[in-house]
Design a protein around this motif. Structure first.
Motif, PDB file in Angstrom:
ATOM      1  N   THR A   9       0.849  -1.188   0.000  1.00  0.00           N
ATOM      2  CA  THR A   9       0.000   0.000   0.000  1.00  0.00           C
ATOM      3  C   THR A   9       0.888   1.243   0.000  1.00  0.00           C
ATOM      4  N   SER A  10       0.239   2.411  -0.304  1.00  0.00           N
ATOM      5  CA  SER A  10       1.017   3.660  -0.326  1.00  0.00           C
ATOM      6  C   SER A  10       1.346   4.135   1.100  1.00  0.00           C
ATOM      7  N   VAL A  11       0.544   3.687   2.115  1.00  0.00           N
ATOM      8  CA  VAL A  11       0.779   4.078   3.504  1.00  0.00           C
ATOM      9  C   VAL A  11       1.167   2.836   4.282  1.00  0.00           C
ATOM     10  N   TYR A  12       2.325   2.942   5.033  1.00  0.00           N
ATOM     11  CA  TYR A  12       2.802   1.822   5.835  1.00  0.00           C
ATOM     12  C   TYR A  12       2.891   2.256   7.289  1.00  0.00           C
ATOM     13  N   LEU A  13       2.159   1.505   8.194  1.00  0.00           N
ATOM     14  CA  LEU A  13       2.171   1.800   9.629  1.00  0.00           C
ATOM     15  C   LEU A  13       3.088   0.806  10.310  1.00  0.00           C
ATOM     16  N   ALA A  14       4.212   1.364  10.880  1.00  0.00           N
ATOM     17  CA  ALA A  14       5.137   0.535  11.666  1.00  0.00           C
ATOM     18  C   ALA A  14       4.800   0.745  13.126  1.00  0.00           C
ATOM     19  N   SER A  15       4.343  -0.314  13.821  1.00  0.00           N
ATOM     20  CA  SER A  15       3.851  -0.171  15.195  1.00  0.00           C
ATOM     21  C   SER A  15       4.814  -0.823  16.171  1.00  0.00           C
ATOM     22  N   ALA A  16       4.711  -0.354  17.464  1.00  0.00           N
ATOM     23  CA  ALA A  16       5.514  -0.890  18.575  1.00  0.00           C
ATOM     24  C   ALA A  16       6.977  -0.975  18.186  1.00  0.00           C
ATOM     25  N   LEU A  17       7.546   0.195  17.844  1.00  0.00           N
ATOM     26  CA  LEU A  17       8.917   0.226  17.364  1.00  0.00           C
ATOM     27  C   LEU A  17       9.912  -0.134  18.457  1.00  0.00           C
ATOM     28  N   SER A  18      10.982  -0.779  18.029  1.00  0.00           N
ATOM     29  CA  SER A  18      12.119  -1.071  18.901  1.00  0.00           C
ATOM     30  C   SER A  18      13.375  -0.531  18.237  1.00  0.00           C
ATOM     31  N   THR A  19      14.462  -0.503  18.973  1.00  0.00           N
ATOM     32  CA  THR A  19      15.688   0.093  18.445  1.00  0.00           C
ATOM     33  C   THR A  19      16.219  -0.678  17.243  1.00  0.00           C
ATOM     34  N   ASN A  20      15.912  -2.037  17.110  1.00  0.00           N
ATOM     35  CA  ASN A  20      16.414  -2.810  15.973  1.00  0.00           C
ATOM     36  C   ASN A  20      15.586  -2.599  14.708  1.00  0.00           C
ATOM     37  N   MET A  21      14.535  -1.719  14.817  1.00  0.00           N
ATOM     38  CA  MET A  21      13.742  -1.406  13.630  1.00  0.00           C
ATOM     39  C   MET A  21      14.251  -0.138  12.965  1.00  0.00           C
ATOM     40  N   SER A  22      15.386   0.356  13.420  1.00  0.00           N
ATOM     41  CA  SER A  22      16.031   1.464  12.729  1.00  0.00           C
ATOM     42  C   SER A  22      16.615   0.949  11.420  1.00  0.00           C
ATOM     43  N   GLY A  23      16.542   1.738  10.319  1.00  0.00           N
ATOM     44  CA  GLY A  23      17.116   1.311   9.046  1.00  0.00           C
ATOM     45  C   GLY A  23      16.518   2.071   7.888  1.00  0.00           C
ATOM     46  N   THR A  24      16.707   1.498   6.623  1.00  0.00           N
ATOM     47  CA  THR A  24      16.270   2.142   5.389  1.00  0.00           C
ATOM     48  C   THR A  24      14.955   1.524   4.935  1.00  0.00           C
ATOM     49  N   TYR A  25      13.979   2.364   4.648  1.00  0.00           N
ATOM     50  CA  TYR A  25      12.667   1.941   4.140  1.00  0.00           C
ATOM     51  C   TYR A  25      12.548   2.474   2.716  1.00  0.00           C
ATOM     52  N   THR A  26      12.170   1.548   1.704  1.00  0.00           N
ATOM     53  CA  THR A  26      12.109   1.891   0.289  1.00  0.00           C
ATOM     54  C   THR A  26      10.685   1.741  -0.209  1.00  0.00           C
ATOM     55  N   CYS A  27      10.190   2.781  -1.002  1.00  0.00           N
ATOM     56  CA  CYS A  27       8.865   2.748  -1.630  1.00  0.00           C
ATOM     57  C   CYS A  27       9.068   2.658  -3.144  1.00  0.00           C
ATOM     58  N   THR A  28       8.327   1.688  -3.844  1.00  0.00           N
ATOM     59  CA  THR A  28       8.388   1.524  -5.300  1.00  0.00           C
ATOM     60  C   THR A  28       7.003   1.744  -5.859  1.00  0.00           C
ATOM     61  N   ALA A  29       6.857   2.641  -6.930  1.00  0.00           N
ATOM     62  CA  ALA A  29       5.589   2.941  -7.605  1.00  0.00           C
ATOM     63  C   ALA A  29       5.648   2.362  -9.018  1.00  0.00           C
ATOM     64  N   LEU A  30       4.463   1.723  -9.543  1.00  0.00           N
ATOM     65  CA  LEU A  30       4.417   1.039 -10.849  1.00  0.00           C
ATOM     66  C   LEU A  30       3.199   1.522 -11.613  1.00  0.00           C
ATOM     67  N   ASN A  31       3.352   2.007 -12.964  1.00  0.00           N
ATOM     68  CA  ASN A  31       2.251   2.359 -13.860  1.00  0.00           C
ATOM     69  C   ASN A  31       1.940   1.139 -14.710  1.00  0.00           C
ATOM     70  N   ILE A  32       0.700   0.570 -14.586  1.00  0.00           N
ATOM     71  CA  ILE A  32       0.379  -0.710 -15.228  1.00  0.00           C
ATOM     72  C   ILE A  32       0.175  -0.554 -16.729  1.00  0.00           C
ATOM     73  N   ILE A  33      -0.036   0.718 -17.255  1.00  0.00           N
ATOM     74  CA  ILE A  33      -0.222   0.906 -18.708  1.00  0.00           C
ATOM     75  C   ILE A  33       1.126   1.107 -19.383  1.00  0.00           C
ATOM     76  N   THR A  34       1.963   2.003 -18.833  1.00  0.00           N
ATOM     77  CA  THR A  34       3.263   2.250 -19.463  1.00  0.00           C
ATOM     78  C   THR A  34       4.275   1.204 -19.053  1.00  0.00           C
ATOM     79  N   GLY A  35       4.040   0.484 -17.879  1.00  0.00           N
ATOM     80  CA  GLY A  35       4.993  -0.508 -17.396  1.00  0.00           C
ATOM     81  C   GLY A  35       6.186   0.111 -16.703  1.00  0.00           C
ATOM     82  N   ASP A  36       6.214   1.438 -16.537  1.00  0.00           N
ATOM     83  CA  ASP A  36       7.331   2.111 -15.882  1.00  0.00           C
ATOM     84  C   ASP A  36       7.173   2.035 -14.372  1.00  0.00           C
ATOM     85  N   ASN A  37       8.341   2.082 -13.619  1.00  0.00           N
ATOM     86  CA  ASN A  37       8.300   2.136 -12.144  1.00  0.00           C
ATOM     87  C   ASN A  37       9.383   3.092 -11.662  1.00  0.00           C
ATOM     88  N   SER A  38       9.277   3.480 -10.336  1.00  0.00           N
ATOM     89  CA  SER A  38      10.230   4.422  -9.745  1.00  0.00           C
ATOM     90  C   SER A  38      10.252   4.185  -8.239  1.00  0.00           C
TER      91      SER A  38
END
Length: 1027
Positions: free
Chosen positions: A612-641
């Motif tokens: 989904t476009s919105v991600y809820l990270a709950s009950a965070l702990s110190t080991n949940m620190s890091g890099t979070y990546t979002c990917t978007a895809l157009n189903i007609i052109t087939g392009d993503n970013s």
């Protein structure tokens, strides 16, 4: 030294020093003053050694203890030794002059007294009463029977007469001369005489002044410059004249044998015109005058008519109207439709305005024409003349469409300006199709296109005119729609739209969002505008498109075509917290620009965690620190970013509080506060009363800001203090620490009297600014006398005078301060009473003494509750504690008080009622009254006296023959003289009154006629008894 010798020396000294004037001011009871009145001369200062002088001659010589009048002033003056006032009795004119009061110890004072005789018998005389204006001179003379120092005022009918011009005063204003009198001098004139003490006014004088004739004038009724024949005219002659002037009239110099003021002219004719003159003559003044009026008489106009030359009025040809008038005419004017006609380029009048020529005539000249004729007494207007101007036809005007649809009918209308109206005919391409002004065609066919001509003809002017109109027949447009060819409209690729139509289409117009679309660098149109090409299609080309197909008579607009350009996704926009604390939730948002909308995926360190476009990270702990990546895809052109975000989870701050020392905060001492924090804190922030705490030379913080030191506390440091622990993810404040700085005592104030009398209790109060409140104690000299801020003394004694000190002590700071004041206890005034040592007798000196038991600083006297103040004119004075009257008079009767004042305040005495004993001033014997019981009569003696007099009665003025005492005595019916002697037992003044009684005289000797009858009967019985 003997008194006469001393007086001689003083007189010699005074007579040599009277030139030194100005030492003290003198005033008079009345100045000026009338003959026979008394006048008193007052001085501001008392003179004990000196003299009063009149015109440098001695009046009274003054020495200590007495005064001696000069021989020729004895019995005529009174001198008051207390005020140095001199009273001159029954003054005469000889007492006018300079009075000097000479004091041997200072310079002399002078006053000029004016004695005047009252005015009486004011009268006025004149040297004539019947006068002629501008010829005669009159003199009025004012005289009095008695009076001195006279001032004259002249009045003319209540207005004051002033000198100037022909008005002259002489003999000190008693004579008034009017040179060459005017009519305004008839009066009444009065003479008003004054001298400061009295005034008188003469009887009025009235003059008979003849004048005129002047201001001659002739008025005409009615007031016209020219009169119509048959009128009734009245001429009135007037002038100012006394007596009335005689009158006679002339016409053009010929005598009319008319001598009245009004000249009446009935039913006048033109021959009555001329110069009418009124001649006036005053037989007393022997003066003439005249006035004239010019009378003009004229007959009225009787007929006015308009006619014309032969033929009708035709446009662009000349036409003339004539005005015929019966009677004398001053001028003529023309009217058209009720409005005045003026000459212009086409409207011409002859010299007398009798003809009006239209050169040439115009259609606008048509209308109702009238001519108006005027003279000085009348005017007349002709009946209207109706003018018609024939014209036309002008070039026709055709009203018809230029285009028409096949199968429709068309109405063609032809009109031309013309009088009378024109006749019309229509032709199509040279063939006549109608002979009316309006032509309605058959249903149109394509072969009915062509040139339609209208011709108009005027059968009066014989003129005609033509005009033509082109008509084109068209078919209607019935359909328009937008179609596409090829694939989707993808961003930056070519894309076409086509407008398909049905019907005769002349133009195609493309619209984008309702606005016309024009070719540019990315948009092009085919030759007939049927195809719209986007090369390439851009995001700005999105929107609603329509095409409009039309010809001049019809059109059709397609349905909307919505163009949505397909694109994306662009680089996603990721929104998320950078830092947070363990145990909390974090929401990460992802969005990318794309059409249609993209599909989304979230990865944490490369692992898929959400689709989904919105991600809820709950009950965070110190080991949940890091890099979070979002990917978007157009189903007609087939392009993503894709896009990344880094989230850091930190440990939580758990507790924050302020620690303070155990000793209380005291102003002037240092005070330390420490912020204790449990958990990671990168920064500590201090606040006072909700605002950041600012450091300075007195407010200091430790390197890590965890400790605050307040050096030399001040009361302004009091307040609510917080410390706040801060890290990038969290802020936690401490509970408030209330800091109350203890200070004082200071600004100490002590209240209490500085003076009191023995036996009195007084209040002392003390206050100081302190936190907490101070404890107070009172000390007399060095002895403690009370605890508390208020101290009420016991009844004071003289040994309780001294320094009273209040001490204020702060129980927390341990500081104390003192303030003292001095109290002086003085002896009280026990009593104040007014006493006298002699009996108060009118005309004798008398003294009141204020007896005070106790010390005092001053004494004041009051009479009837009003403070007494001695002046040069008063007959009393105050010295020490005594009020002395020199002498006492009944005017000083009243209630007296003396007020003794010490340092504490005033102490009034009880009221003392002063009544001056006097008399007897007069003695009256009342009676007799008849006694019916023992055939005696009673008489009563009454005397004006205080206290009541004692009475003795004597018979026939024999002092040794006292026949009774008391106010009332009984006496026998004898003819005798009875004397009553009244004696005041206090003043020892005696006064007597004698009354002769004859019981058998008139009835007035008794109180009623019946009493007289009883007395006569009693005498008769006694005669019978003795004989």
């Amino acid at each position: 030294m003997e008194p006469p010798l001393m007086c001689l020396i003083i007189i010699s000294v005074l007579s040599c020093s009277t030139d030194r004037a100005g030492g003290q001011a003198l005033s008079a009871s009345e100045n000026p003053i009338a003959v026979g009145k008394n006048v008193t001369l007052f001085s501001q200062n008392q003179v004990t050694t000196g003299a009063w002088l009149f015109n440098n001659n001695l009046v009274v010589i003054i020495i200590p203890g007495g005064a001696f009048p000069a021989a020729d002033w004895t019995g005529r003056v009174l001198f008051n030794s207390t005020t140095s006032a001199l009273t001159v009795m029954s003054v005469g004119l000889a007492e006018s002059g300079t009075y000097t009061l000479q004091d041997v110890t200072s310079s002399a004072s002078q006053l000029v007294l004016s004695v005047q005789e009252p005015i009486s018998g004011v009268s006025m005389t004149t040297n004539g009463t019947d006068l002629v204006e501008f010829n005669d001179t009159v003199t009025l003379t004012c005289a009095v029977v008695t009076g001195t120092s006279l001032s004259f005022q002249w009045l003319n009918d209540t207005a004051e007469v002033t000198p100037g011009g022909y008005v002259h005063f002489s003999d000190d204003g008693s004579s008034l001369t009017l040179t060459k009198v005017t009519r305004y001098d008839e009066g009444p004139f009065e003479c008003n005489v004054t001298n400061g003490i009295s005034q008188g006014i003469s009887f009025p004088a009235q003059f008979n002044i003849s004048y005129g004739p002047t201001g001659a004038a002739v008025s005409v009724t009615p007031p016209l410059h020219t009169h119509i024949t048959g009128s009734y005219i009245t001429l009135s002659c007037s002038a100012e004249s006394k007596p009335a002037a005689t009158i006679h009239w002339t016409l053009d110099g010929m005598n009319l044998n008319h001598t009245r003021a009004q000249l009446e002219l009935p039913m006048v004719e033109e021959s009555d015109s001329g110069d009418y003159r009124c001649h006036l003559y005053n037989s007393v003044t022997a003066r003439f005058s005249s006035a004239s009026a010019m009378i003009r008489i004229l007959a009225p106009i009787t007929d006015v008519m308009v006619n014309h030359t032969a033929g009708v009025a035709v446009a662009e040809e000349p036409f003339t109207l004539n005005c015929h008038v019966s009677g004398e005419t001053d001028f003529i004017q023309w009217l058209k439709n009720g409005h005045l006609v003026s000459a212009d380029n086409t409207t011409v009048f002859d010299v007398e305005n009798r003809t009006l020529t239209l050169s040439p005539a115009q259609p606008a000249d048509a209308g109702q024409y009238q001519c108006q004729a005027f003279n000085a007494v009348s005017n007349m207007t002709s009946i209207p003349y109706t003018l018609e101007v024939y014209y036309g036809p002008n070039t026709p005007v055709i009203t018809a469409p230029s285009l028409a649809l096949i199968g429709n009918q068309v109405l063609l209308n032809c009109s031309s300006s013309s009088h009378p109206p024109s006749v019309y005919s229509w032709s199509l391409n040279g063939t006549e199709v109608a002979n009316t002004a309006e032509y309605l065609t058959e249903p149109l066919a394509f072969n009915m296109s062509g040139m339609y001509t209208c011709m108009a003809f005027n059968n009066v002017t014989g003129r005609n005119s033509s005009a033509s109109h082109m008509l084109t027949v068209l078919a209607p447009v019935s359909m328009a729609s937008i179609t596409t060819a090829g694939g989707h409209p993808i961003l930056n690729n070519m894309f076409n739209l086509t407008c398909e139509t049905v019907g005769s289409v002349e133009t195609i117009t493309w619209m984008h969002h309702g606005a016309p679309l024009y070719p540019d660098g990315n948009i092009s149109l085919s030759l007939n505008n049927a195809t719209l090409t986007f090369d390439p299609v851009l995001m700005s080309h999105n929107g609603n498109y329509t095409c409009e197909a039309s010809n001049p008579l019809s059109g059709f607009t397609s349905e909307n075509y919505t163009l949505n350009v397909i694109y994306g996704p662009g680089v996603p926009n990721v929104t998320s917290p950078v830092l947070t604390v363990e145990g909390s939730n974090a929401t990460l948002y992802c969005s990318a620009s794309s059409y249609p909308v993209s599909q989304y995926m979230w990865f944490f360190n490369g692992t898929l965690v959400a689709n989904t476009s919105v991600y809820l990270a709950s009950a965070l702990s110190t080991n949940m620190s890091g890099t979070y990546t979002c990917t978007a895809l157009n189903i007609i052109t087939g392009d993503n970013s894709s896009a990344d975000t880094v989230l850091t989870v930190l440990e939580k701050i758990k507790h924050v509080h302020i620690e303070v020392p155990v000793h209380p905060p005291v102003e002037g001492y240092s005070y330390m506060m420490t912020c204790n924090v449990s958990g990671p804190a990168d920064q500590v922030l201090w606040l006072k009363d909700g605002q950041p705490l600012i450091t300075d030379a007195r407010v200091m913080m430790s390197m890590d800001n965890r400790t605050v030191t307040l050096d030399e506390l001040h009361r302004n440091d009091s307040g609510q203090y917080h410390c706040r622990a801060i890290n990038p993810a969290q802020q936690l404040p401490s509970p408030p620490h209330p800091l109350i700085v203890n200070f004082g005592p200071e600004m100490m104030m002590v209240y209490g009297p500085s003076m009191a009398v023995e036996g009195q209790s007084v209040n002392f109060s003390c206050s100081a600014v302190s936190l907490p409140n101070s404890h107070f104690s009172w000390w007399l000299n060095i002895s403690l006398v009370a605890n508390g801020s208020v101290y009420v003394t016991p009844p004071l004694t003289l040994n309780m005078s001294g320094q009273y000190t209040c001490m204020a002590r702060n129980p927390v700071s341990g500081k104390n301060t003192t303030r003292a004041l001095m109290l002086n206890v003085i002896e009280n005034i026990e009593s104040v009473v007014v006493k006298n040592d002699t009996i108060p007798i009118d005309g004798y000196n008398f003294t009141l003494t204020c007896v005070v038991d106790g010390p005092y600083t001053s004494i004041e006297w009051k009479k009837d509750s009003t403070n007494l103040t001695a002046t040069n004119h008063s007959q009393y004075y105050m010295e020490d504690n005594k009020l002395q009257f020199a002498p006492l008079t009944r005017d000083y009767d009243g209630t007296y008080e003396c007020v003794a004042t010490n340092l504490v305040g005033p102490h009034p005495s009880p009221p003392y009622n002063l009544l001056a004993n006097y008399g007897p001033l007069s003695v009256t014997i009342v009676g007799p009254d008849l006694s019916t019981s023992d055939l005696t009569i009673s008489i009563t003696c009454v005397a004006d006296s205080r206290p009541q007099s004692e009475y003795e009665w004597f018979l026939n003025d024999v002092p040794s023959s006292v026949i009774g005492v008391g106010s009332v005595i009984q006496i026998p019916l004898l003819v005798s003289n009875y004397t009553c002697k009244a004696t005041n037992p206090v003043t020892n003044v005696t006064m007597s009154r004698t009354k002769s009684l004859n019981p058998f005289g008139s009835a007035s000797a008794f109180h009623s006629p019946s009493q007289k009858v009883l007395v006569i009967i009693s005498v008769f019985m006694m005669q019978v008894f003795f004989y």
